[in-house]
Design an enzyme around this catalytic site. Structure first.
Site, mmCIF file in Angstrom:
data_model
loop_
_atom_site.group_PDB
_atom_site.id
_atom_site.type_symbol
_atom_site.label_atom_id
_atom_site.label_comp_id
_atom_site.label_asym_id
_atom_site.label_seq_id
_atom_site.Cartn_x
_atom_site.Cartn_y
_atom_site.Cartn_z
ATOM 1 N N ARG A 91 0.863 -1.203 0.000
ATOM 2 C CA ARG A 91 0.000 0.000 0.000
ATOM 3 C C ARG A 91 0.899 1.253 0.000
ATOM 4 O O ARG A 91 0.607 2.235 -0.691
ATOM 5 C CB ARG A 91 -0.918 0.011 1.231
ATOM 6 C CG ARG A 91 -1.745 1.284 1.331
ATOM 7 C CD ARG A 91 -2.748 1.244 2.479
ATOM 8 N NE ARG A 91 -3.508 2.493 2.553
ATOM 9 C CZ ARG A 91 -4.508 2.717 3.395
ATOM 10 N NH1 ARG A 91 -4.876 1.779 4.249
ATOM 11 N NH2 ARG A 91 -5.144 3.879 3.392
ATOM 12 N N ASN A 145 -10.591 -4.472 -1.027
ATOM 13 C CA ASN A 145 -10.364 -3.351 -1.947
ATOM 14 C C ASN A 145 -9.373 -3.702 -3.049
ATOM 15 O O ASN A 145 -8.662 -4.682 -2.918
ATOM 16 C CB ASN A 145 -9.811 -2.161 -1.146
ATOM 17 C CG ASN A 145 -10.926 -1.198 -0.778
ATOM 18 O OD1 ASN A 145 -11.898 -1.049 -1.510
ATOM 19 N ND2 ASN A 145 -10.771 -0.552 0.360
ATOM 20 N N CYS A 167 -19.258 -2.028 0.151
ATOM 21 C CA CYS A 167 -18.269 -1.079 0.663
ATOM 22 C C CYS A 167 -18.840 -0.394 1.904
ATOM 23 O O CYS A 167 -20.035 -0.133 1.982
ATOM 24 C CB CYS A 167 -17.991 -0.037 -0.412
ATOM 25 S SG CYS A 167 -16.902 1.296 0.134
ATOM 26 N N ASP A 168 -17.948 -0.087 2.829
ATOM 27 C CA ASP A 168 -18.413 0.534 4.071
ATOM 28 C C ASP A 168 -18.485 2.057 4.005
ATOM 29 O O ASP A 168 -19.005 2.687 4.909
ATOM 30 C CB ASP A 168 -17.494 0.137 5.228
ATOM 31 C CG ASP A 168 -16.085 0.672 5.050
ATOM 32 O OD1 ASP A 168 -15.695 0.978 3.905
ATOM 33 O OD2 ASP A 168 -15.368 0.787 6.048
ATOM 34 N N HIS A 198 -16.773 4.057 -4.471
ATOM 35 C CA HIS A 198 -15.933 5.214 -4.122
ATOM 36 C C HIS A 198 -16.118 6.346 -5.136
ATOM 37 O O HIS A 198 -15.170 7.073 -5.460
ATOM 38 C CB HIS A 198 -14.436 4.825 -4.021
ATOM 39 C CG HIS A 198 -14.113 4.106 -2.746
ATOM 40 N ND1 HIS A 198 -12.857 3.648 -2.423
ATOM 41 C CD2 HIS A 198 -14.895 3.760 -1.684
ATOM 42 C CE1 HIS A 198 -12.872 3.060 -1.235
ATOM 43 N NE2 HIS A 198 -14.098 3.114 -0.773
ATOM 44 N N TYR A 262 -14.775 10.101 -1.578
ATOM 45 C CA TYR A 262 -13.667 9.696 -2.459
ATOM 46 C C TYR A 262 -13.614 10.488 -3.758
ATOM 47 O O TYR A 262 -12.595 10.462 -4.454
ATOM 48 C CB TYR A 262 -13.749 8.196 -2.770
ATOM 49 C CG TYR A 262 -13.122 7.353 -1.680
ATOM 50 C CD1 TYR A 262 -11.780 6.990 -1.745
ATOM 51 C CD2 TYR A 262 -13.847 6.947 -0.578
ATOM 52 C CE1 TYR A 262 -11.194 6.234 -0.748
ATOM 53 C CE2 TYR A 262 -13.266 6.191 0.433
ATOM 54 C CZ TYR A 262 -11.936 5.847 0.338
ATOM 55 O OH TYR A 262 -11.341 5.103 1.326
ATOM 56 N N ARG A 282 -0.794 7.772 4.069
ATOM 57 C CA ARG A 282 -1.778 7.100 4.930
ATOM 58 C C ARG A 282 -1.284 5.702 5.341
ATOM 59 O O ARG A 282 -1.502 5.280 6.463
ATOM 60 C CB ARG A 282 -3.120 7.012 4.185
ATOM 61 C CG ARG A 282 -4.225 6.294 4.925
ATOM 62 C CD ARG A 282 -4.697 7.011 6.172
ATOM 63 N NE ARG A 282 -5.683 6.215 6.896
ATOM 64 C CZ ARG A 282 -5.911 6.302 8.193
ATOM 65 N NH1 ARG A 282 -5.245 7.167 8.947
ATOM 66 N NH2 ARG A 282 -6.807 5.545 8.772
HETATM 67 C C1 G6P Z 1 -12.917 3.448 4.114
HETATM 68 C C2 G6P Z 1 -13.201 2.858 2.781
HETATM 69 C C3 G6P Z 1 -12.465 1.577 2.604
HETATM 70 C C4 G6P Z 1 -11.000 1.787 2.835
HETATM 71 C C5 G6P Z 1 -10.768 2.422 4.144
HETATM 72 C C6 G6P Z 1 -9.313 2.816 4.254
HETATM 73 O O1 G6P Z 1 -13.455 2.674 5.122
HETATM 74 O O2 G6P Z 1 -14.544 2.646 2.519
HETATM 75 O O3 G6P Z 1 -12.675 1.129 1.299
HETATM 76 O O4 G6P Z 1 -10.337 0.560 2.842
HETATM 77 O O5 G6P Z 1 -11.546 3.567 4.297
HETATM 78 O O6 G6P Z 1 -9.113 3.272 5.497
HETATM 79 P P1 G6P Z 1 -7.702 3.456 6.160
HETATM 80 O O7 G6P Z 1 -8.074 3.842 7.536
HETATM 81 O O8 G6P Z 1 -7.002 2.132 6.052
HETATM 82 O O9 G6P Z 1 -7.022 4.531 5.387
#
Ligand code: G6P
Length: 438
Positions: A91, A145, A167-168, A198, A262, A282
């Site tokens: 990542r 993802n 997706c959350d 997104h 997003y 991040r």
């Molecule tokens: C949200 C999105 C997810 C993503 C996550 C990343 O929850 O819907 O798709 O994976 O954010 O979060 P992070 O805290 O890992 O940056």
């Protein structure tokens, strides 16, 4: 009683989900939870800690964890999948490589998301195939993802599989709607929403009696975006707070709707790059916080032999995965936003695109609701983005450098074909143990 497999057993989200499943046992009775991961060393502490946690919740849920696919995938009703192929080390590269060339560095959007997609496709197909082999009647509830690319890949390559992509993010934002409106829960809301994953917009938010709540939300968002103090541990981080605030500027482009956060990466990429640190992204923030904390808690539970005094966080929004499982198991016809083939739901948009829209969910899966026609602004943006997602999947299938170059060039986050090529060449080098040979 249901038998659940969590794929991505070593994920930092797993303990929260296990705890949440145990806490919701009344509405979703469970006989067994298994964890599966291909990385034993990550899964071991998480699994051992979850075992103690479940025991102390006095639950009679049978629990185990394994790296053996046959043991994992045999005799299950649901596979809840959140895998991250390449872990946070990759990542970090997804984010830092584009940023080096002045392009948005994000795990699901732009070139970073494309790179991650190329890694995730075979990972998700592998577990889907295990599920179909060992438990052909099971459902996979997938929130791995980048969901848009993964969903397109499963549409193309496993069109008849029992996989639902969810997706959350819309759920997290709807929780904020409820907070802004002073409601107990987002479940008091009925929404209309459309887009890609997104990449979408709410066009209607009402209470259950049909009272229009959109104007009140829009007044708030016009001033403060989605900047509302949240209880959600993930979204308390400064980078997420900035994202929620930025919704104000996304909203300004179309004040008749409310946007998914997003969209900022596509509509304000220059702002995003200017406000990113190319040496600390991040991924670094997550590695220093969530990754550390969760493994520390797991080790503490193991050392103390008790989970007392510790707590794993399951974002409140994580309950969506139980809602989805309940809808399928008990045919509740709950209305949920899912990523499904368009098939005419948006009537002026590609019927072969994967779109994120409201669906009624029952025991034979999602039934999408009709959206009608969408305006030129959204349609134009979505057509460009869906082409990116399709080209990535075609590039994966055909092992085509050309198509992946086209995909990156077409991303709204990328200024030119030459920048796209430079980034692609770096990404190929970084991903050579994961991607097919292009
Ligand atoms: C949200 C999105 C997810 C993503 C996550 C990343 O929850 O819907 O798709 O994976 O954010 O979060 P992070 O805290 O890992 O940056």
């Amino acid at each position: 009683k249901q038998k659940i497999l969590i794929a991505g057993g070593g994920s930092t989200y797993t303990p929260g989900i296990v705890a949440m499943l145990a806490d919701n046992i009344d509405r979703f009775p469970i006989e067994e939870i298994k964890l599966y991961d291909d990385l034993a060393e990550r899964q071991e502490p998480i699994g051992a800690a979850c075992e103690i946690l479940l025991r102390e919740k006095n639950s009679d849920i049978k629990f185990s964890y394994t790296t053996d696919p046959e043991e994992a995938f045999t005799n299950i009703d649901f596979c809840m999948a959140h895998i991250r192929v390449g872990l946070y080390a990759m990542r970090e590269k997804d984010e830092k490589i584009p940023l080096k060339y002045g392009v948005v560095g994000q795990e699901t959007c732009g070139p970073g998301g494309i790179a991650y997609g190329m890694r995730s496709i075979p990972g998700v197909l592998e577990i889907l195939d295990y599920m179909e082999k060992y438990s052909p009647n099971a459902w996979m509830l997938n929130y791995s993802n980048p969901a848009a690319i993964v969903a397109e890949a499963t549409r193309r390559l496993r069109p008849n599989s029992k996989i639902i992509n969810i997706c959350d993010m819309p759920i997290a934002i709807e929780n904020i709607f409820a907070d802004i409106l002073g409601l107990e829960s987002r479940k008091e809301l009925t929404v209309r929403y459309y887009g890609l994953n997104h990449f979408g917009w709410w066009t209607s938010v009402t209470d259950k009696s049909g009272h229009d709540l959109l104007p009140q939300l829009q007044r708030f968002v016009a001033k403060d975006g989605y900047a509302f103090e949240t209880e959600d541990f993930q979204h308390k981080h400064p980078s997420w707070k900035a994202t929620f605030k930025k919704a104000k500027d996304i909203y300004a482009l179309d004040p008749t709707t409310l946007p998914n956060t997003y969209l900022k990466y596509y509509l304000y990429p220059d702002y995003e790059v200017a406000n990113s640190n190319p040496d600390f992204t991040r991924a670094n923030e997550v590695m220093e916080t969530r990754e550390k904390e969760v493994f520390e808690i797991a080790h503490k539970i193991i050392d103390n032999g008790t989970a007392e005094g510790t707590s794993f966080h399951a974002g409140a929004h994580a309950t969506f995965i139980i809602d989805l499982a309940c809808a399928i198991a008990f045919n509740t016809k709950e209305r949920m936003l899912l990523i499904v083939p368009n098939n005419g739901a948006i009537d002026n948009f590609d019927s072969e695109a994967m779109v994120e829209i409201p669906c009624l969910v029952g025991n034979d899966g999602p039934e999408p609701l009709s959206i009608g026609s969408i305006p030129t602004f959204q349609k134009g943006l979505m057509e460009q983005q869906v082409a990116v997602e399709k080209l990535v999947v075609e590039a994966y299938i055909e092992e085509s450098y050309q198509k992946l170059w086209q995909a990156i060039t077409l991303s709204k986050t990328v200024p030119s074909a030459s920048v796209a090529k430079t980034i692609l060449d770096d990404l190929i080098e970084a991903n050579k143990t994961f991607w097919p040979q292009l």
